[in-house]
Design a protein around this motif. Structure first.
Motif, PDB file in Angstrom:
ATOM      1  N   SER A   1      -3.403  -1.898   4.803  1.00  0.00           N
ATOM      2  CA  SER A   1      -4.127  -1.507   3.445  1.00  0.00           C
ATOM      3  C   SER A   1      -3.345  -1.959   2.283  1.00  0.00           C
ATOM      4  CB  SER A   1      -4.386  -0.069   3.250  1.00  0.00           C
ATOM      5  OG  SER A   1      -4.969   0.514   4.226  1.00  0.00           O
TER       6      SER A   1
ATOM      7  N   ARG B   1      -7.580   7.354   7.508  1.00  0.00           N
ATOM      8  CA  ARG B   1      -7.049   6.011   7.962  1.00  0.00           C
ATOM      9  C   ARG B   1      -6.532   5.023   7.305  1.00  0.00           C
ATOM     10  NH1 ARG B   1      -8.393   4.413  13.145  1.00  0.00           N
ATOM     11  NH2 ARG B   1      -7.855   2.135  13.167  1.00  0.00           N
ATOM     12  N   THR B   2      -7.395   4.978   5.855  1.00  0.00           N
ATOM     13  CA  THR B   2      -6.834   3.959   4.980  1.00  0.00           C
ATOM     14  C   THR B   2      -5.483   4.275   4.561  1.00  0.00           C
ATOM     15  OG1 THR B   2      -9.100   3.870   4.289  1.00  0.00           O
ATOM     16  CG2 THR B   2      -7.669   2.929   2.680  1.00  0.00           C
TER      17      THR B   2
ATOM     18  N   ARG C   1     -12.155   8.805   7.495  1.00  0.00           N
ATOM     19  CA  ARG C   1     -11.960   7.345   6.890  1.00  0.00           C
ATOM     20  C   ARG C   1     -11.123   7.158   6.012  1.00  0.00           C
ATOM     21  NH1 ARG C   1     -15.526   5.920   2.920  1.00  0.00           N
ATOM     22  NH2 ARG C   1     -16.896   7.506   3.591  1.00  0.00           N
ATOM     23  N   HIS C   2     -10.757   8.020   4.894  1.00  0.00           N
ATOM     24  CA  HIS C   2      -9.981   7.731   3.749  1.00  0.00           C
ATOM     25  C   HIS C   2      -8.438   8.011   4.472  1.00  0.00           C
ATOM     26  CE1 HIS C   2     -12.604   7.000   0.740  1.00  0.00           C
ATOM     27  NE2 HIS C   2     -13.324   7.926   1.109  1.00  0.00           N
TER      28      HIS C   2
ATOM     29  N   PRO D   1      -7.355  -0.454  -1.994  1.00  0.00           N
ATOM     30  CA  PRO D   1      -8.082   0.688  -1.000  1.00  0.00           C
ATOM     31  C   PRO D   1      -7.078   1.768  -1.057  1.00  0.00           C
ATOM     32  CG  PRO D   1      -7.713  -1.806   0.089  1.00  0.00           C
ATOM     33  CD  PRO D   1      -7.203  -1.796  -1.210  1.00  0.00           C
ATOM     34  N   VAL D   2      -6.023   1.784  -1.143  1.00  0.00           N
ATOM     35  CA  VAL D   2      -4.970   2.956  -1.092  1.00  0.00           C
ATOM     36  C   VAL D   2      -5.286   3.867  -2.231  1.00  0.00           C
ATOM     37  CG1 VAL D   2      -2.730   3.879  -1.335  1.00  0.00           C
ATOM     38  CG2 VAL D   2      -3.222   2.066   0.448  1.00  0.00           C
TER      39      VAL D   2
ATOM     40  N   GLY E   1       1.016  -1.258  -0.093  1.00  0.00           N
ATOM     41  CA  GLY E   1      -0.157   0.152  -0.084  1.00  0.00           C
ATOM     42  C   GLY E   1       0.808   1.292  -0.030  1.00  0.00           C
TER      43      GLY E   1
ATOM     44  N   ASP F   1      -2.817   3.089   7.163  1.00  0.00           N
ATOM     45  CA  ASP F   1      -2.864   1.734   7.509  1.00  0.00           C
ATOM     46  C   ASP F   1      -1.764   0.970   6.710  1.00  0.00           C
ATOM     47  OD1 ASP F   1      -3.439  -0.753   8.386  1.00  0.00           O
ATOM     48  OD2 ASP F   1      -5.578  -0.511   8.183  1.00  0.00           O
TER      49      ASP F   1
ATOM     50  N   SER G   1      -8.769   5.497  -1.712  1.00  0.00           N
ATOM     51  CA  SER G   1      -8.843   6.602  -1.092  1.00  0.00           C
ATOM     52  C   SER G   1      -8.024   7.814  -1.613  1.00  0.00           C
ATOM     53  CB  SER G   1      -8.136   5.935   0.379  1.00  0.00           C
ATOM     54  OG  SER G   1      -9.082   5.293   0.999  1.00  0.00           O
TER      55      SER G   1
END
Ligand code: HEM
Length: 405
Positions: free
Chosen positions: A187, A180-181, A177-178, A191-192, A85, A184, A195
């Motif tokens: 991730s 956080r992704t 929320r984004h 998802p990265v 990620g 993380d 986001s």
């Protein structure tokens, strides 16, 4: 010249990021601590089978951060990534200036320095105090127990960065929320990518609106400049939005936990609120929440303490161990809010040293002073052993912090 080896001559293999599974949750992972003591410049492996240098000592970390022969540009071959990620973050079309070298890095950073100088941030104190007071009022009105993360530590810096940037706070669930992704380490690339796209679209749209309809916010002023594109302005906004709330939020919650766990230190702060400034520096040092290391890559061969780091080799700089280095901080594993801790590297060092540090310092000082001053009975609402930590995140902290008062 040969790579450094352990005191007994064997360099045991170490995969980054190392686990914190054992030991005190405020201390660096035991493997990094071991490296600091025996091998402050050593090799380590990464998830994709590549390897890099791991630097854990204060002088070594500071020296590389201040050395232009090391690049922060993630597009340079050999740059070390901690997860798939993190590598995906590079594939974006407009990188943030945190991952650029000078002169482009300096050009973009200069456009923002005026907004974050101490004088400007000090002028925001009354507004920051108001945000802290209002947030605490809401938490108290809801009643104990509260989750200090969602009810206090996160909303305060989130509201402040929204005020400064000109981002509507109503959208906080979306950008938190984004963020956080992105932070993380677990991730995956998909998802990265999603986001980054969502946040980029959001900030591009906001910047375009500010170009048509200017205001006096940081984003509003960036949108009016003719020497940057809307895409660059949006990318700077994205960096500030993510860096501006996640870091301070985690320092507030983890810092509160560290004080509650060291009641003598909490009592000192309650008895003498003017210790808050020093307490912030010591907590920054002791907790070093940017815990997974700062990545760099060598642009030339560099000799560091008798070890040759070759051009194209990646380097991971561990702030958490540098800030516990016995050469700089006596009894560094102890939290002591009266010590002179300001030489710490929690904000990095060199050209990329944290742009938002004056803001973070004021926010943390006001938040901790007010929290411990107004709620003298503040305590954990669950046993300490039940607290869980953000071990997989690029910024360390607690997931939740149930408290009563
Ligand atoms: C850079 C830590 C709060 C904005 C950095 C770096 C660190 C750091 C270690 C250096 C990264 C590197 O060299 O690769 C922290 C900590 C914070 C905090 C511990 C809070 C306790 C903030 C805030 C903002 C901010 C509140 C903005 C409002 C930035 C920016 C950079 C940066 C823009 C990139 C600077 C550059 O590349 O020139 N931060 N930060 N940070 N930080 Fe912070």
């Amino acid at each position: 010249m040969t790579p450094a080896t352990a005191a007994d001559g064997t360099s045991q293999s170490l995969v980054l990021p190392a686990s914190r599974a054992t030991g005190c949750p405020f201390d660096p992972p035991p493997a990094y601590d071991q490296a600091l003591r025996h091998e402050p410049v050593r090799r380590a492996n990464l998830w994709d089978g590549t390897s890099c240098w791991l630097l854990t000592g204060y002088h070594q970390v500071r020296s590389v951060l201040g050395d232009r022969r090391f690049s922060a540009d993630a597009r340079v071959p050999g740059f070390p990534f901690l997860s798939p990620g993190r590598r995906e973050l590079v594939n974006r079309t407009t990188p943030s200036f945190i991952r650029m070298d000078d002169p482009e890095h300096a050009r973009q950073r200069r456009m923002l320095t005026g907004d974050f100088i101490i004088k400007r941030v000090d002028a925001m104190r009354p507004q920051i105090q108001q945000v802290v007071d209002d947030t605490l009022d809401r938490m108290v009105a809801k009643g104990a127990p509260a989750d200090l993360v969602t009810d206090f530590a996160l909303p305060v810096p989130s509201l402040v960065i929204c005020l400064l940037l000109g981002v509507p706070y109503e959208d906080h669930e979306f950008f938190q929320r984004h963020s956080r992704t992105l932070l993380d380490l677990a991730s995956g690339p998909e998802p990265v990518r999603a986001s980054i796209q969502s946040l980029t679209d959001y900030l591009s749209d906001l910047t375009a609106r500010r170009r048509r309809d200017p205001d006096d916010s940081v984003l509003g002023r960036l949108a009016q400049r003719e020497d940057i594109s809307l895409g660059e302005a949006a990318s700077m906004g994205l960096l500030l939005l993510v860096a501006g709330h996640e870091t301070t939020a985690n320092m507030t919650a983890l810092g509160t936990l560290a004080l509650l766990r060291n009641p003598d230190q909490a009592a000192l702060l309650r008895g003498e609120p003017d210790l808050a400034k020093g307490a912030v520096e010591e907590l920054l040092r002791y907790l070093s929440i940017v815990h997974s290391g700062l990545p760099r890559v060598a642009l030339e061969d560099v000799e560091l303490d008798g070890t040759l780091i070759r051009a194209g080799e990646g380097v991971m700089l561990m702030l958490s161990t540098a800030n516990r280095d016995a050469g700089l901080f006596e009894d560094g594993d102890r939290l002591d809010i009266t010590r002179e801790a300001r030489r710490h590297l929690a904000f990095g060092f060199g050209v990329h040293q944290c742009l938002g540090q004056p803001l973070a310092r004021v926010e943390l000082e006001v938040a901790l002073r007010t929290l411990f001053g107004r709620l003298p009975g503040l305590r954990l609402a669950v046993p300490f052993e039940e607290i869980t930590y953000r071990t997989d995140m690029a910024v360390y902290g607690v997931n939740e912090l149930p408290v009563s008062w």
